[in-house]
Design a protein around this motif. Structure first.
Motif, PDB file in Angstrom:
ATOM      1  N   GLN A  44       0.905  -1.040   0.164  1.00 38.82           N
ATOM      2  CA  GLN A  44       0.001  -0.010   0.120  1.00 38.82           C
ATOM      3  C   GLN A  44       1.107   1.118   0.023  1.00 38.82           C
ATOM      4  OE1 GLN A  44      -2.666  -0.718   3.315  1.00 38.82           O
ATOM      5  NE2 GLN A  44      -4.231  -1.626   1.902  1.00 38.82           N
ATOM      6  N   TRP A  45       2.128   1.359   0.590  1.00 39.35           N
ATOM      7  CA  TRP A  45       3.128   2.470   0.555  1.00 39.35           C
ATOM      8  C   TRP A  45       3.310   2.628  -0.971  1.00 39.35           C
ATOM      9  CZ3 TRP A  45       6.174  -0.401   4.780  1.00 39.35           C
ATOM     10  CH2 TRP A  45       5.714   0.043   6.200  1.00 39.35           C
ATOM     11  N   LEU A  46       3.815   1.487  -1.650  1.00 44.80           N
ATOM     12  CA  LEU A  46       4.033   1.584  -2.920  1.00 44.80           C
ATOM     13  C   LEU A  46       2.818   2.273  -3.952  1.00 44.80           C
ATOM     14  CD1 LEU A  46       6.318   1.307  -5.154  1.00 44.80           C
ATOM     15  CD2 LEU A  46       5.440  -0.874  -5.342  1.00 44.80           C
ATOM     16  N   LEU A  47       1.612   1.592  -3.841  1.00 42.83           N
ATOM     17  CA  LEU A  47       0.578   2.236  -4.454  1.00 42.83           C
ATOM     18  C   LEU A  47       0.403   3.744  -4.036  1.00 42.83           C
ATOM     19  CD1 LEU A  47      -1.883  -0.536  -3.711  1.00 42.83           C
ATOM     20  CD2 LEU A  47      -0.983   0.093  -5.958  1.00 42.83           C
ATOM     21  N   ARG A  48       0.508   4.177  -2.926  1.00 42.12           N
ATOM     22  CA  ARG A  48       0.637   5.482  -2.618  1.00 42.12           C
ATOM     23  C   ARG A  48       1.251   6.580  -3.328  1.00 42.12           C
ATOM     24  NH1 ARG A  48       1.119   6.667   3.770  1.00 42.12           N
ATOM     25  NH2 ARG A  48      -1.108   5.782   3.774  1.00 42.12           N
ATOM     26  N   TRP A  49       2.645   6.049  -3.235  1.00 42.59           N
ATOM     27  CA  TRP A  49       3.723   6.985  -4.012  1.00 42.59           C
ATOM     28  C   TRP A  49       3.686   7.060  -5.327  1.00 42.59           C
ATOM     29  CZ3 TRP A  49       3.983  10.235  -0.507  1.00 42.59           C
ATOM     30  CH2 TRP A  49       4.038  10.068   1.104  1.00 42.59           C
ATOM     31  N   ALA A  50       3.206   5.934  -5.738  1.00 39.65           N
ATOM     32  CA  ALA A  50       3.262   5.725  -7.324  1.00 39.65           C
ATOM     33  C   ALA A  50       2.100   6.430  -7.825  1.00 39.65           C
ATOM     34  CB  ALA A  50       3.030   4.146  -7.662  1.00 39.65           C
ATOM     35  N   ALA A  51       1.134   6.929  -7.060  1.00 36.77           N
ATOM     36  CA  ALA A  51       0.033   7.563  -7.488  1.00 36.77           C
ATOM     37  C   ALA A  51       0.250   9.233  -7.038  1.00 36.77           C
ATOM     38  CB  ALA A  51      -1.398   7.290  -6.637  1.00 36.77           C
ATOM     39  N   GLY A  52       1.011   9.296  -5.940  1.00 36.51           N
ATOM     40  CA  GLY A  52       1.301  10.750  -5.505  1.00 36.51           C
ATOM     41  C   GLY A  52       2.537  11.419  -6.093  1.00 36.51           C
ATOM     42  N   ARG A  53       3.595  10.500  -6.385  1.00 41.17           N
ATOM     43  CA  ARG A  53       4.982  11.138  -6.728  1.00 41.17           C
ATOM     44  C   ARG A  53       5.489   9.778  -7.724  1.00 41.17           C
ATOM     45  NH1 ARG A  53       7.390  11.894  -0.482  1.00 41.17           N
ATOM     46  NH2 ARG A  53       6.062  13.432  -0.134  1.00 41.17           N
ATOM     47  N   PRO A  54       4.603   9.952  -8.845  1.00 38.30           N
ATOM     48  CA  PRO A  54       5.119   8.614  -9.766  1.00 38.30           C
ATOM     49  C   PRO A  54       6.293   8.900 -10.476  1.00 38.30           C
ATOM     50  CG  PRO A  54       3.396  10.219 -10.574  1.00 38.30           C
ATOM     51  CD  PRO A  54       3.384  10.695  -9.484  1.00 38.30           C
ATOM     52  N   ASP A  55       6.994  10.075 -10.845  1.00 38.20           N
ATOM     53  CA  ASP A  55       8.113  10.383 -11.468  1.00 38.20           C
ATOM     54  C   ASP A  55       9.238  10.400 -10.435  1.00 38.20           C
ATOM     55  OD1 ASP A  55       6.857  10.220 -13.869  1.00 38.20           O
ATOM     56  OD2 ASP A  55       6.176  12.618 -13.770  1.00 38.20           O
ATOM     57  N   GLN A  56       8.899  10.285  -9.162  1.00 37.42           N
ATOM     58  CA  GLN A  56      10.152  10.641  -8.289  1.00 37.42           C
ATOM     59  C   GLN A  56      10.971   9.458  -8.209  1.00 37.42           C
ATOM     60  OE1 GLN A  56       9.461  12.420  -4.142  1.00 37.42           O
ATOM     61  NE2 GLN A  56      10.637  10.475  -3.222  1.00 37.42           N
ATOM     62  N   THR A  57      12.394   9.532  -7.980  1.00 42.00           N
ATOM     63  CA  THR A  57      13.279   8.410  -7.924  1.00 42.00           C
ATOM     64  C   THR A  57      12.920   7.694  -6.618  1.00 42.00           C
ATOM     65  OG1 THR A  57      14.942   9.281  -9.300  1.00 42.00           O
ATOM     66  CG2 THR A  57      15.550   7.448  -8.013  1.00 42.00           C
ATOM     67  N   PHE A  58      12.549   6.428  -6.460  1.00 44.32           N
ATOM     68  CA  PHE A  58      12.391   5.766  -5.425  1.00 44.32           C
ATOM     69  C   PHE A  58      13.850   4.953  -4.950  1.00 44.32           C
ATOM     70  CE2 PHE A  58      10.643   1.089  -4.215  1.00 44.32           C
ATOM     71  CZ  PHE A  58      11.010   1.312  -2.832  1.00 44.32           C
ATOM     72  N   ALA A 112      11.459  -8.635  -4.186  1.00 48.54           N
ATOM     73  CA  ALA A 112      10.920  -8.910  -2.784  1.00 48.54           C
ATOM     74  C   ALA A 112       9.547  -8.323  -2.557  1.00 48.54           C
ATOM     75  CB  ALA A 112      12.004  -8.128  -1.826  1.00 48.54           C
ATOM     76  N   LEU A 113       9.405  -6.946  -3.152  1.00 49.74           N
ATOM     77  CA  LEU A 113       8.084  -6.289  -3.227  1.00 49.74           C
ATOM     78  C   LEU A 113       6.937  -6.891  -3.933  1.00 49.74           C
ATOM     79  CD1 LEU A 113       9.566  -2.730  -3.535  1.00 49.74           C
ATOM     80  CD2 LEU A 113       8.449  -3.472  -1.334  1.00 49.74           C
ATOM     81  N   ALA A 114       7.357  -7.472  -5.014  1.00 50.76           N
ATOM     82  CA  ALA A 114       6.523  -8.318  -5.631  1.00 50.76           C
ATOM     83  C   ALA A 114       6.066  -9.659  -4.926  1.00 50.76           C
ATOM     84  CB  ALA A 114       7.151  -8.683  -6.867  1.00 50.76           C
ATOM     85  N   ALA A 115       7.019 -10.274  -4.286  1.00 57.91           N
ATOM     86  CA  ALA A 115       6.440 -11.356  -3.383  1.00 57.91           C
ATOM     87  C   ALA A 115       5.571 -10.844  -2.503  1.00 57.91           C
ATOM     88  CB  ALA A 115       7.644 -12.115  -2.863  1.00 57.91           C
ATOM     89  N   MET A 116       5.856  -9.999  -1.553  1.00 58.89           N
ATOM     90  CA  MET A 116       5.035  -9.494  -0.457  1.00 58.89           C
ATOM     91  C   MET A 116       3.854  -8.914  -1.080  1.00 58.89           C
ATOM     92  SD  MET A 116       7.760  -7.746   2.258  1.00 58.89           S
ATOM     93  CE  MET A 116       8.703  -6.694   1.101  1.00 58.89           C
ATOM     94  N   HIS A 117       3.584  -8.483  -2.308  1.00 62.21           N
ATOM     95  CA  HIS A 117       2.284  -7.950  -2.861  1.00 62.21           C
ATOM     96  C   HIS A 117       1.249  -9.056  -3.047  1.00 62.21           C
ATOM     97  CE1 HIS A 117       1.054  -4.285  -4.964  1.00 62.21           C
ATOM     98  NE2 HIS A 117       0.510  -5.024  -5.654  1.00 62.21           N
ATOM     99  N   VAL A 118       1.783 -10.065  -3.348  1.00 65.53           N
ATOM    100  CA  VAL A 118       0.720 -11.267  -3.526  1.00 65.53           C
ATOM    101  C   VAL A 118       0.747 -12.391  -2.699  1.00 65.53           C
ATOM    102  CG1 VAL A 118       0.639 -10.931  -5.873  1.00 65.53           C
ATOM    103  CG2 VAL A 118       2.457 -12.429  -5.086  1.00 65.53           C
ATOM    104  N   GLY A 119       1.302 -12.205  -1.333  1.00 63.96           N
ATOM    105  CA  GLY A 119       1.309 -12.995  -0.215  1.00 63.96           C
ATOM    106  C   GLY A 119       2.305 -14.025  -0.306  1.00 63.96           C
TER     107      GLY A 119
END
Length: 591
Positions: A44-58, A112-119
């Protein structure tokens, strides 16, 4: 330390409730309430910032001396969903985790994020088990315990021996993200709960096989809430972090990574580490990146400070945005603390906050944190909101136990270890001891008082507090001793095995070196009086540095007392017998 460094707009005020129970234990809680959760999963953090700061370097990863490979929040979310589909296509689920052998990197993070994204639990393994081990025994034990459904190594050639040892081939990153995303990814994400297993992080296993610590989605998300409740400034400016700390450990992989992600910041992945010949990469990166927060272990600061003292431009650049320096994994020697403060002031950084915390892999990791002015190393702060800390009298110390939403439910597929880790009230037994900084003022916080398991009794029955004695010796050595291991269980006197600082010892002739070391032992004895438990009567210089492969030192750079004593039992015997005449002794004649 300037009071401005702990402005109440940036840091929570120290406030704690301490209750003495009928059994003599002390129960500590923060006065602050833990705010209600705003997310229940890391994704949910990734979804938040992909929407709010899509072009910022993560994430940014160095591709060369002047080039960085960058991944924005929007790009990260797209790749995470694609890889998540690849994992589902291969039948991975909550019982078939992803095992990652590689070090820190963008591809590692996405998987790692992908694995956690789908359980699907992710299992990042210390690279030492693959690249430094000669027998890969610990790696094979981890694979047996985990039962992975997929193994990933960024460089199958470099990890070839390890892959062969466990009988797996590495899945290519490009193959994982090659397919189109289906509704199954969103369905799996929607099915996540706070109790879903996000990660399995393995402990060092210095006294046996490594144990897999279950990290749930709740542990990871709540721990960042707890952090933000005491270090409020993190939400006021997106953090910029340059970090090398390995993602196979909770400090770098949980706390630092999630701090950046949860607050919409940028992480520059540092390919260096505090090791001669590799630290130069860190210095190069620090000349390009000015962090707002800086995290390291004491060994890292030991290498960094001389460079900042030599290079005024680097020093000004480092402190240009950095007002928060964090050390953990071991206590920071006071001389390093004092030098750091001096450098910050010379660079015009009067508001520098130097802090530490206390926790473990089992607590995600933050349990206590310094969020108020302190002027010396060793203070670990106060319990974070939502955590209950119980201090139980044990052998003259206060043994620490914790209970709260950031505490693990147990160990992966290891019921016996799980049962042994908790007391009858459900408190996790940390194995550490803590003490009051000021018994009259609990709000002054707590200080680390050593590992309960490391302390021992002399033959006289007197307890030796290993952690305290070790720190005293290192402080008196003023940089000459890089680390020390305290010995003496069931003996008449305390001894020490010494790892010297090569740079500090290089210009000393043998007689001068011996004289300086004996002087340290004498000053320690004078400072602690005549008692045998506070006096190191003999010491021995070890010629070989601590070995990562055998668990003597972790890849975070801190020493494992029990592992060194076990692996070098012959040196302990030589320390006390002095058959070869190499033992330094406070006695007038060889012991």
């Amino acid at each position: 330390m300037a009071e401005a460094a702990f402005d109440p707009q940036r840091f929570a005020a120290p406030a704690v409730r301490v209750q003495r129970r009928a059994d003599g234990a002390l129960q500590w809680r923060s006065h602050q309430r833990l705010p209600a959760a705003d997310v229940s999963s890391v994704g949910q953090w990734l979804l938040r910032w992909a929407a709010g700061r899509p072009d910022q370097t993560f994430l940014a990863e160095s591709d060369g001396p002047t080039e960085w490979r960058r991944l924005s929040y929007a790009q990260a979310l797209d790749q995470v969903r694609r890889v998540a589909q690849g994992l589902l296509d291969r039948g991975l689920n909550g019982d078939r985790p992803v095992l990652i052998l590689s070090g820190n990197g963008i591809d590692h993070a996405v998987i790692a994020l992908a694995a956690m994204h789908v359980g699907v639990p992710v299992v990042p393994v210390s690279t030492a088990y693959s690249l430094l081990s000669q027998d890969h025994a610990k790696l094979r034990a981890i694979v047996r315990r985990v039962g992975p459904g997929l193994v990933y190594a960024a460089d199958p050639v470099a990890y070839g021996r390890a892959l062969q040892a466990i009988g797996w081939a590495s899945t290519r990153y490009e193959d994982l993200c090659a397919g189109e995303v289906s509704p199954a990814v969103d369905a799996a994400f929607a099915a996540l709960t706070p109790d879903t297993v996000a990660k399995i992080l393995f402990t060092s296993g210095s006294t046996g096989e490594p144990k897999g610590v279950i990290n749930t989605q709740r542990m990871l998300t709540v721990n960042q809430q707890q952090s933000l409740a005491v270090w409020r400034f993190v939400a006021q400016e997106p953090p910029v972090v340059l970090d090398w700390l390995p993602w196979g450990h909770t400090f770098g992989g949980n706390y630092n990574f999630n701090l950046v992600l949860s607050n919409g910041g940028t992480m520059y992945i540092d390919g260096g580490k505090p090791v001669p010949g590799v630290f130069e990469t860190t210095l190069r990166n620090l000349r390009e990146v000015a962090p707002t927060m800086y995290f390291n272990v004491p060994r890292g600061f030991e290498l960094l400070l001389p460079e900042l003292e030599r290079d005024a431009d680097l020093c000004r650049h480092f402190f240009s945005r950095c007002s928060f320096v964090f050390y953990a994994a071991a206590d920071l020697p006071q001389n390093l603390w004092d030098r750091l403060v001096h450098l910050a002031r010379c660079a015009g950084r009067e508001d520098l906050a130097i802090v530490s915390s206390w926790g473990s892999t089992e607590t995600a990791p933050l349990s206590c944190a310094v969020h108020y002015p302190v002027d010396r190393a060793g203070v670990v702060g106060l319990p974070v909101p939502g955590l209950e800390l119980l201090l139980v009298p044990n052998a003259g110390k206060l043994e620490a136990r914790v209970r709260g939403p950031n505490v693990t439910p147990g160990y992966w597929r290891d019921d016996a270890a799980t049962a042994a880790a908790f007391d009858e009230e459900g408190y996790y037994r940390m194995g550490d001891a803590l003490r009051f900084v000021d018994p009259v003022r609990p709000e002054a916080g707590l200080a680390f008082d050593g590992r309960v398991a490391e302390d021992f009794k002399l033959r006289s029955g007197t307890w030796v507090h290993v952690g305290v004695l070790r720190l005293q010796l290192l402080a008196l050595a003023d940089g000459l001793i890089q680390d020390a291991v305290i010995a003496g269980h069931d003996r008449d006197e305390v001894g020490a095995l010494l790892f010297l600082n090569p740079a500090a010892a290089a210009g000393l002739v043998p007689d001068e070196l011996q004289s300086r070391l004996l002087g340290c032992l004498q000053r320690l004895a004078q400072a602690n009086g005549t008692g045998s438990s506070g006096r190191i009567a003999c010491a021995r210089i070890l010629g070989e540095p601590p070995r990562t492969d055998s668990g003597e030192i972790t890849d975070k750079g801190y020493i494992n007392q029990r592992a060194v004593l076990s692996q070098r039992a012959d040196e302990v015997e030589a320390l006390y017998s002095n058959k070869d005449g190499r033992t330094l002794s406070l006695h007038p004649t060889p012991i």
